[in-house]
Design a protein around this motif. Structure first.
Motif, mmCIF file in Angstrom:
data_model
loop_
_atom_site.group_PDB
_atom_site.id
_atom_site.type_symbol
_atom_site.label_atom_id
_atom_site.label_comp_id
_atom_site.label_asym_id
_atom_site.label_seq_id
_atom_site.Cartn_x
_atom_site.Cartn_y
_atom_site.Cartn_z
ATOM 1 N N ASN A 73 0.800 -1.239 0.000
ATOM 2 C CA ASN A 73 0.000 0.000 0.000
ATOM 3 C C ASN A 73 0.827 1.280 0.000
ATOM 4 O O ASN A 73 0.279 2.366 0.150
ATOM 5 N N LEU A 74 2.129 1.150 -0.129
ATOM 6 C CA LEU A 74 2.964 2.353 -0.006
ATOM 7 C C LEU A 74 3.029 3.135 -1.319
ATOM 8 O O LEU A 74 3.140 2.543 -2.393
ATOM 9 N N ASP A 75 2.970 4.468 -1.208
ATOM 10 C CA ASP A 75 3.081 5.313 -2.407
ATOM 11 C C ASP A 75 4.488 5.247 -2.978
ATOM 12 O O ASP A 75 4.687 5.202 -4.172
ATOM 13 N N SER A 76 5.462 5.288 -2.062
ATOM 14 C CA SER A 76 6.845 5.199 -2.538
ATOM 15 C C SER A 76 7.658 4.348 -1.564
ATOM 16 O O SER A 76 7.304 4.221 -0.384
ATOM 17 N N ILE A 77 8.697 3.768 -2.126
ATOM 18 C CA ILE A 77 9.521 2.822 -1.364
ATOM 19 C C ILE A 77 10.975 3.224 -1.569
ATOM 20 O O ILE A 77 11.366 3.621 -2.673
ATOM 21 N N ARG A 78 11.760 3.100 -0.494
ATOM 22 C CA ARG A 78 13.160 3.494 -0.604
ATOM 23 C C ARG A 78 14.074 2.282 -0.368
ATOM 24 O O ARG A 78 13.721 1.365 0.366
ATOM 25 N N ILE A 79 15.227 2.356 -1.003
ATOM 26 C CA ILE A 79 16.286 1.375 -0.709
ATOM 27 C C ILE A 79 17.533 2.171 -0.349
ATOM 28 O O ILE A 79 17.911 3.100 -1.081
ATOM 29 N N CYS A 80 18.142 1.805 0.756
ATOM 30 C CA CYS A 80 19.388 2.460 1.156
ATOM 31 C C CYS A 80 20.532 1.889 0.310
ATOM 32 O O CYS A 80 20.776 0.681 0.333
ATOM 33 N N VAL A 81 21.192 2.752 -0.465
ATOM 34 C CA VAL A 81 22.227 2.285 -1.393
ATOM 35 C C VAL A 81 23.628 2.737 -0.992
ATOM 36 O O VAL A 81 24.613 2.406 -1.651
ATOM 37 N N GLY A 82 23.699 3.522 0.070
ATOM 38 C CA GLY A 82 25.014 3.985 0.517
ATOM 39 C C GLY A 82 24.832 4.701 1.845
ATOM 40 O O GLY A 82 23.702 4.893 2.301
ATOM 41 N N TYR A 83 25.953 5.048 2.460
ATOM 42 C CA TYR A 83 25.889 5.829 3.692
ATOM 43 C C TYR A 83 26.724 7.084 3.506
ATOM 44 O O TYR A 83 27.706 7.081 2.750
ATOM 45 N N GLU A 84 26.335 8.118 4.230
ATOM 46 C CA GLU A 84 27.162 9.313 4.266
ATOM 47 C C GLU A 84 27.691 9.474 5.669
ATOM 48 O O GLU A 84 26.924 9.376 6.641
ATOM 49 N N ILE A 85 28.973 9.676 5.782
ATOM 50 C CA ILE A 85 29.554 9.901 7.105
ATOM 51 C C ILE A 85 30.648 10.954 6.983
ATOM 52 O O ILE A 85 31.523 10.842 6.120
ATOM 53 N N GLY A 86 30.536 11.974 7.799
ATOM 54 C CA GLY A 86 31.505 13.084 7.763
ATOM 55 C C GLY A 86 31.628 13.690 6.375
ATOM 56 O O GLY A 86 32.732 14.001 5.929
ATOM 57 N N GLY A 87 30.491 13.812 5.664
ATOM 58 C CA GLY A 87 30.503 14.414 4.325
ATOM 59 C C GLY A 87 30.994 13.482 3.226
ATOM 60 O O GLY A 87 31.013 13.845 2.058
ATOM 61 N N LYS A 88 31.383 12.266 3.601
ATOM 62 C CA LYS A 88 31.895 11.308 2.598
ATOM 63 C C LYS A 88 30.868 10.215 2.362
ATOM 64 O O LYS A 88 30.167 9.811 3.286
ATOM 65 N N ARG A 89 30.831 9.742 1.128
ATOM 66 C CA ARG A 89 29.902 8.650 0.832
ATOM 67 C C ARG A 89 30.651 7.317 0.871
ATOM 68 O O ARG A 89 31.729 7.196 0.303
ATOM 69 N N ILE A 90 30.063 6.340 1.565
ATOM 70 C CA ILE A 90 30.681 5.012 1.605
ATOM 71 C C ILE A 90 29.641 3.961 1.201
ATOM 72 O O ILE A 90 28.436 4.174 1.357
ATOM 73 N N THR A 91 30.144 2.858 0.670
ATOM 74 C CA THR A 91 29.222 1.770 0.318
ATOM 75 C C THR A 91 29.677 0.457 0.958
ATOM 76 O O THR A 91 29.217 -0.616 0.593
ATOM 77 N N THR A 92 30.624 0.570 1.908
ATOM 78 C CA THR A 92 31.009 -0.635 2.642
ATOM 79 C C THR A 92 30.395 -0.558 4.042
ATOM 80 O O THR A 92 30.147 0.524 4.555
ATOM 81 N N PHE A 93 30.181 -1.723 4.619
ATOM 82 C CA PHE A 93 29.498 -1.813 5.904
ATOM 83 C C PHE A 93 30.545 -1.700 7.010
ATOM 84 O O PHE A 93 31.386 -2.592 7.149
ATOM 85 N N PRO A 94 30.523 -0.607 7.796
ATOM 86 C CA PRO A 94 31.594 -0.395 8.791
ATOM 87 C C PRO A 94 31.613 -1.482 9.866
ATOM 88 O O PRO A 94 30.566 -2.014 10.243
#
Ligand code: GDP
Ligand code: IMO
Ligand code: MG
Length: 440
Positions: free
Chosen positions: A341-362
């Motif tokens: 029933n959701l209008d929109s759905i999101r998927i988390c594709v990365g993280y931002e930490i200290g202004g930097k984008r990362i895609t590895t799991f800390p």
């Protein structure tokens, strides 16, 4: 090599029980290899709900031989209760359930330690299930554990209980205990508990390592039923907010005494979104109404403790980590219908930490806690997928969502679950056919 490993690909409660139950029709053996009664695996069959905590989910199928391997920590009182409850529900539990002689037992004092440790940790508490899991595995590693085989040598049992209790009493000295807790530290009481379960469990106690070898040697189909999830794994999870066992296939090898190289395929079960019970970092967690909507829609309340589960969007960064460290060949995606029933759905594709984008799991929980999720947004399908059993009958946007999950994790989706009932499932590929055709 018809061994299939079913692993939780998130923080537990992904729907492993349902998936194992469905596949159990096709196998001869289902084995639990780690965890204990912290697990709650739900199966809905013919409108009836069963929640398995310690006993492999295969027990609901009379033809399946169920093994509780040495890597599990068994609360013998909870086990006896579970056997009784299943029998009352019309399920046959006899020679079809075996427990390894080497399996460690959770004693009443482990639960006392579990709750006081949490209390002492205060704001740093783990949010455990209170089932004594951590203290029982600690005792195992400290060589202070009491094993199932000890039940049948009264002298050994008395000696081991005495030594273990002497140390527990020192640990708990100065902590105020209620009457029940004090009783849990009395040798006579512990031996009484052992007396109560000894004869009931005796017909089930075996050399399960030999049984696993026999099953594998004879090419029987074996299903390894993981408990918890890889993000709760002692080594690969969000330490210290984890459980105390190895939830992946490594845990299955050591916890069952499996020879190397016999697992034909590994599937990671993941919800179409994420949940977590207890404390610890959860970057894509939704607070407020959106989280509440998933919680209510998905019935996200713990099968073991009844606690409300924290809910959030699918986290592809965590999922990639899960796929990597489990060696998953494919995904099973569950609870797709909860997003209907959701209008929109999101998927988390990365993280931002200290202004930097990362895609590895800390590795550091403290860093993960500070990660801000980066999302890709998708339109909802706003049509029912609940109960859909053929891939072709899914709405186009739901298929697209699934293909994004496949794309982001780099793994095929072999099964899709569209409701709690056993039958509400889409089988894209049959895992055993894949293994036996040599493609796994
Ligand atoms: P497990 O610990 O991984 O076996 O999962 P749990 O049994 O703790 O939690 C999963 C919950 O979701 C149970 O209540 C299941 O009956 C339910 N469930 C499983 N698959 C689906 C699905 O596809 N859709 C819905 N709506 N519920 C599901
Ligand atoms: P199934 O098999 C979800 C969580 C607890 C806590 C942490 C440590 O049903 O997926 P523990 O009692 O193991 O020391 O608690 O692990 N936890 C689970 N969360 N599903 C489970 O099992 C869990 N078993 C433990 O909530 O955060
Ligand atoms: Mg569960």
């Amino acid at each position: 090599m018809s061994v299939l490993s079913v692993i939780g690909g998130q923080w537990g409660d992904e729907g492993k029980g349902k998936v194992v139950d469905l596949l159990a029709r096709q196998v001869e053996v289902v084995a639990r290899y780690q965890g204990g009664a912290n697990a709650g695996h739900t199966v809905v069959a013919d409108g009836k709900e069963f929640i398995l905590h310690l006993i492999p989910t295969g027990i609901l199928h009379p033809h399946v031989h169920c093994i509780i391997g040495s890597g599990v920590v068994v609360d013998p009182v909870a086990l006896v209760d579970e056997i009784k409850q299943l029998r009352e529900g019309g399920i046959q539990v006899g020679g079809n359930l075996v427990i390894g002689k080497r399996t460690h037992m959770i004693m009443p004092y482990h639960k006392v330690l579990d709750s006081h440790m949490e209390e002492l940790l205060g704001v740093n508490r783990i949010g455990t299930t209170g089932r004594g899991i951590g203290p029982a595995y600690s005792d195992k590693a400290a060589r202070l554990g009491i094993r199932v085989c000890d039940l049948y040598d009264e002298k050994v049992l008395a000696d081991r209980v005495r030594v273990s209790l002497a140390i527990k009493k020192r640990l708990l000295a100065g902590i105020s205990l209620d009457e029940e807790e004090r009783r849990a530290l009395e040798e006579d009481y512990i031996l009484e508990v052992c007396d109560e379960v000894r004869e009931i469990l005796a017909p089930h106690v075996r050399n399960t390592d030999a049984e696993i070898l026999e099953a594998i040697t004879n090419n029987r189909r074996v299903l390894l039923e993981g408990a918890q999830g890889i993000l709760l794994d002692l080594d690969m999870g969000t330490y210290p907010y984890v459980t105390s066992s190895n939830t992946g296939v490594g845990g299955a090898l050591s916890g069952l005494g499996m020879p190397l190289g016999k697992v034909g395929a590994v599937v990671a079960v993941m919800k179409a979104y994420c949940t977590r019970v207890g404390q610890g970092p959860f970057p894509s967690e939704l607070h407020g109404d959106e989280g509440e909507r998933l919680r209510l829609g998905g019935g996200e309340f713990g099968a073991t403790t009844g606690r409300p589960r924290r809910c959030g969007w699918f986290d592809a960064v965590a999922a990639c980590h899960a796929v990597q460290v489990t060696g998953a060949d494919a995904l099973v995606v569950t609870k797709l219908d909860v997003l209907d029933n959701l209008d929109s759905i999101r998927i988390c594709v990365g993280y931002e930490i200290g202004g930097k984008r990362i895609t590895t799991f800390p590795a550091e929980a403290t860093i993960l806690e500070r990660c801000i999720p980066v999302y890709e947004d998708f339109q909802g399908w706003k049509e029912p997928t609940a109960g859909v059993r053929n891939y072709g009958d899914l709405p186009v946007k739901a298929k697209e969502y699934l293909s994004h999950l496949g794309r982001l994790t780099g793994k095929p989706i072999w099964m899709i679950s569209t409701g709690p009932d056993r039958e509400d499932t889409i089988e894209v590929r049959n895992p055993f056919s894949v293994i036996e055709e040599g493609l796994g």
